[in-house]
Design a protein around this motif. Structure first.
Motif, PDB file in Angstrom:
ATOM      1  N   THR A 195       0.830  -1.204   0.000  1.00 17.78           N
ATOM      2  CA  THR A 195       0.000   0.000   0.000  1.00 17.78           C
ATOM      3  C   THR A 195       0.863   1.251   0.000  1.00 17.78           C
ATOM      4  O   THR A 195       0.554   2.235  -0.693  1.00 17.78           O
ATOM      5  CB  THR A 195      -0.932  -0.007   1.227  1.00 17.78           C
ATOM      6  OG1 THR A 195      -1.722  -1.200   1.222  1.00 17.78           O
ATOM      7  CG2 THR A 195      -1.846   1.195   1.223  1.00 17.78           C
ATOM      8  N   GLN A 226      -2.677  -7.287  -7.134  1.00 16.15           N
ATOM      9  CA  GLN A 226      -3.472  -7.135  -5.913  1.00 16.15           C
ATOM     10  C   GLN A 226      -4.206  -8.420  -5.575  1.00 16.15           C
ATOM     11  O   GLN A 226      -4.497  -8.684  -4.395  1.00 16.15           O
ATOM     12  CB  GLN A 226      -4.469  -5.988  -6.088  1.00 16.15           C
ATOM     13  CG  GLN A 226      -5.108  -5.507  -4.805  1.00 16.15           C
ATOM     14  CD  GLN A 226      -4.115  -4.770  -3.917  1.00 16.15           C
ATOM     15  OE1 GLN A 226      -3.222  -4.081  -4.402  1.00 16.15           O
ATOM     16  NE2 GLN A 226      -4.275  -4.911  -2.612  1.00 16.15           N
ATOM     17  N   CYS A 270     -13.531  -7.973  -0.110  1.00 12.72           N
ATOM     18  CA  CYS A 270     -13.209  -7.449  -1.441  1.00 12.72           C
ATOM     19  C   CYS A 270     -12.846  -5.969  -1.374  1.00 12.72           C
ATOM     20  O   CYS A 270     -11.872  -5.523  -1.991  1.00 12.72           O
ATOM     21  CB  CYS A 270     -14.384  -7.665  -2.395  1.00 12.72           C
ATOM     22  SG  CYS A 270     -14.716  -9.400  -2.793  1.00 12.72           S
ATOM     23  N   VAL A 271     -13.620  -5.200  -0.622  1.00 14.94           N
ATOM     24  CA  VAL A 271     -13.376  -3.763  -0.533  1.00 14.94           C
ATOM     25  C   VAL A 271     -12.039  -3.472   0.148  1.00 14.94           C
ATOM     26  O   VAL A 271     -11.228  -2.667  -0.345  1.00 14.94           O
ATOM     27  CB  VAL A 271     -14.529  -3.071   0.220  1.00 14.94           C
ATOM     28  CG1 VAL A 271     -14.185  -1.610   0.510  1.00 14.94           C
ATOM     29  CG2 VAL A 271     -15.818  -3.160  -0.582  1.00 14.94           C
ATOM     30  N   VAL A 272     -11.778  -4.136   1.261  1.00 15.25           N
ATOM     31  CA  VAL A 272     -10.546  -3.856   2.019  1.00 15.25           C
ATOM     32  C   VAL A 272      -9.312  -4.277   1.235  1.00 15.25           C
ATOM     33  O   VAL A 272      -8.329  -3.533   1.139  1.00 15.25           O
ATOM     34  CB  VAL A 272     -10.595  -4.567   3.386  1.00 15.25           C
ATOM     35  CG1 VAL A 272      -9.242  -4.473   4.080  1.00 15.25           C
ATOM     36  CG2 VAL A 272     -11.674  -3.947   4.257  1.00 15.25           C
ATOM     37  N   SER A 275      -8.789  -2.018  -1.818  1.00 15.13           N
ATOM     38  CA  SER A 275      -8.787  -0.568  -1.568  1.00 15.13           C
ATOM     39  C   SER A 275      -7.451   0.122  -1.852  1.00 15.13           C
ATOM     40  O   SER A 275      -7.462   1.306  -2.229  1.00 15.13           O
ATOM     41  CB  SER A 275      -9.226  -0.287  -0.132  1.00 15.13           C
ATOM     42  OG  SER A 275      -8.353  -0.907   0.799  1.00 15.13           O
ATOM     43  N   LEU A 278      -7.230   2.233  -4.923  1.00 13.31           N
ATOM     44  CA  LEU A 278      -7.917   3.529  -4.986  1.00 13.31           C
ATOM     45  C   LEU A 278      -6.935   4.690  -4.866  1.00 13.31           C
ATOM     46  O   LEU A 278      -7.266   5.821  -5.244  1.00 13.31           O
ATOM     47  CB  LEU A 278      -8.964   3.616  -3.873  1.00 13.31           C
ATOM     48  CG  LEU A 278     -10.117   2.617  -3.945  1.00 13.31           C
ATOM     49  CD1 LEU A 278     -11.030   2.778  -2.735  1.00 13.31           C
ATOM     50  CD2 LEU A 278     -10.915   2.795  -5.231  1.00 13.31           C
ATOM     51  N   ILE A 348      -9.911   3.132 -12.083  1.00 14.53           N
ATOM     52  CA  ILE A 348      -9.427   2.235 -11.035  1.00 14.53           C
ATOM     53  C   ILE A 348      -8.808   1.034 -11.747  1.00 14.53           C
ATOM     54  O   ILE A 348      -9.483   0.400 -12.561  1.00 14.53           O
ATOM     55  CB  ILE A 348     -10.556   1.769 -10.103  1.00 14.53           C
ATOM     56  CG1 ILE A 348     -11.301   2.948  -9.502  1.00 14.53           C
ATOM     57  CG2 ILE A 348     -10.002   0.889  -8.978  1.00 14.53           C
ATOM     58  CD1 ILE A 348     -12.478   2.555  -8.625  1.00 14.53           C
TER      59      ILE A 348
END
Length: 388
Positions: A195, A226, A270-272, A275, A278, A348
């Protein structure tokens, strides 16, 4: 350069210990041996102790070790999975980092900035402090935890007897759980390093092209990289599945009662895990916007030139040749295709397949809950009733 140069995992305190022990040189399948060793260390003594105390096999009215699906999912499946997945994930992440230096994503004048960024990330990776903190966090709860916390309210379990911790429960609290927690924390530390790399990458000065065929300005490979953190989604799903199986077996909870928890986990995982990508949205938005401005102006000139030549060609070749025999029509069609690719560019660097892969990683380990709620023979009978 050495393969460790672009690696996120071949460094730090744990890597130094393995290197000093000679394990990195003696075995080509270190991850297999290490996964087996950690699983045996966490689980085998606990099995022997539970057997000696008569708490190994399932029995009515209590939760034995072999009936504790959460513990088995954590130590028998989740722990070795994370260890075995680490080398493969590191190989693909290393390839993605290497591609940043080999591809034309960074202008030659900005290459020193990229080298400085990779050097900083490598310095953080090689520091012994973060992994020492992970070790302290993993084992500290064992020293400060007071008493034995029941896994399920009102259900006696193998970790305690008459309110006193069993020897098997002590091993679980002092060895099994900390080992699993440590492996997860080491994965999360690599997630933080990745990250950090993505966060600082736009400041290097990327030479992106909105008309790139991958429709992500040349950064689609980062979405593939990712996906390597999907091992965390699988491990988390195994834990959720084990805990839910315990509730369904011992507390009578139904799958319908757990639907929000399960759906929330799949979506949240999925979001975490996606992320960090982003962080690249601002630079991709600017790339797309500037490309649209440039191509809009170029399109106006191209359209005007095309119209003039088309008009002249139609007057000069009337009755002799087809208007489409000139190359202008093909050129304007090609320009339109390039423009549409810019319009369709994603801001994205994630494709639907990246999201589907991550969602499947979080959802597939939960399928045993469906089989528990609907026995296999019932599912087959219902499917046959629908199809036949």
């Amino acid at each position: 350069m050495s393969q460790d140069t672009y690696s996120l995992m071949r460094g730090g305190l744990v890597h130094r210990v393995l290197h000093a022990s000679g394990a990195l040189h003696r075995s080509r399948r270190l991850s297999v041996w290490l996964a087996g060793l950690l699983t045996a260390l966490a689980l085998l003594p606990m099995v022997l102790l539970a057997q000696a105390e008569g708490m190994l096999w399932p029995r009515p009215g209590a939760m034995a070790l072999f009936g504790d699906y959460a513990t088995l999912a954590r130590l028998l499946l989740g722990l070795p999975l994370l260890v075995l997945a680490a080398p493969r994930a590191d190989d693909l992440l290393r390839s993605a980092i290497r591609q940043l230096t080999h591809a034309s994503l960074v202008r030659p004048s900005r290459q020193p900035r990229l080298i400085a960024l990779l050097t900083r990330v490598r310095r953080y990776r090689d520091s012994w402090v973060p992994e020492l903190v992970c070790i302290l966090i993993a084992f500290a709860p064992s020293f400060y935890q007071s008493g034995v916390v029941s896994l399920l309210d009102g259900v006696p379990d193998w970790r305690s007897q008459h309110g006193v911790a069993t020897t098997a429960g002590d091993w679980y609290g002092w060895v099994g759980t900390p080992l699993f927690r440590l492996v997860v924390l080491l994965w999360l530390w690599r997630f933080v390093l990745w990250t950090l790399l993505l966060w600082r990458l736009p400041r290097v000065g990327l030479g992106l092209h909105a008309e790139h065929p991958d429709q992500c300005a040349g950064l689609a490979f980062l979405g593939l990289a990712q996906e390597r953190f999907s091992a965390l989604a699988v491990a988390g799903a195994l834990l959720v599945c084990g805990a839910c199986l315990n509730q369904m077996v011992y507390l009578g909870v139904t799958l319908h009662d757990l639907r929000h928890l399960l759906a929330g986990y799949v979506i949240g995982a999925c979001v975490v895990l996606m992320s960090p990508l982003l962080l690249l949205v601002p630079v991709l938005v600017r790339t797309r916007r500037h490309a649209l401005y440039r191509f809009d102006a170029l399109g106006n000139r191209a359209a005007a030139t095309f119209e003039q030549r088309w008009q002249a060609a139609s007057e000069a070749t009337a009755g002799s040749e087809s208007l489409v025999d000139t190359g202008d029509a093909s050129a304007i069609a090609d320009f339109g295709g390039v423009y549409q690719s810019i319009v369709a560019m994603s801001v994205i660097p994630v494709t639907r397949w990246n999201l589907l892969s991550m969602a499947m990683s979080a959802a597939v380990p939960l399928l045993p809950l469906v089989l528990m709620a609907f026995p296999f023979d019932d599912l087959v009978a219902k499917l046959m009733g629908i199809l036949v």
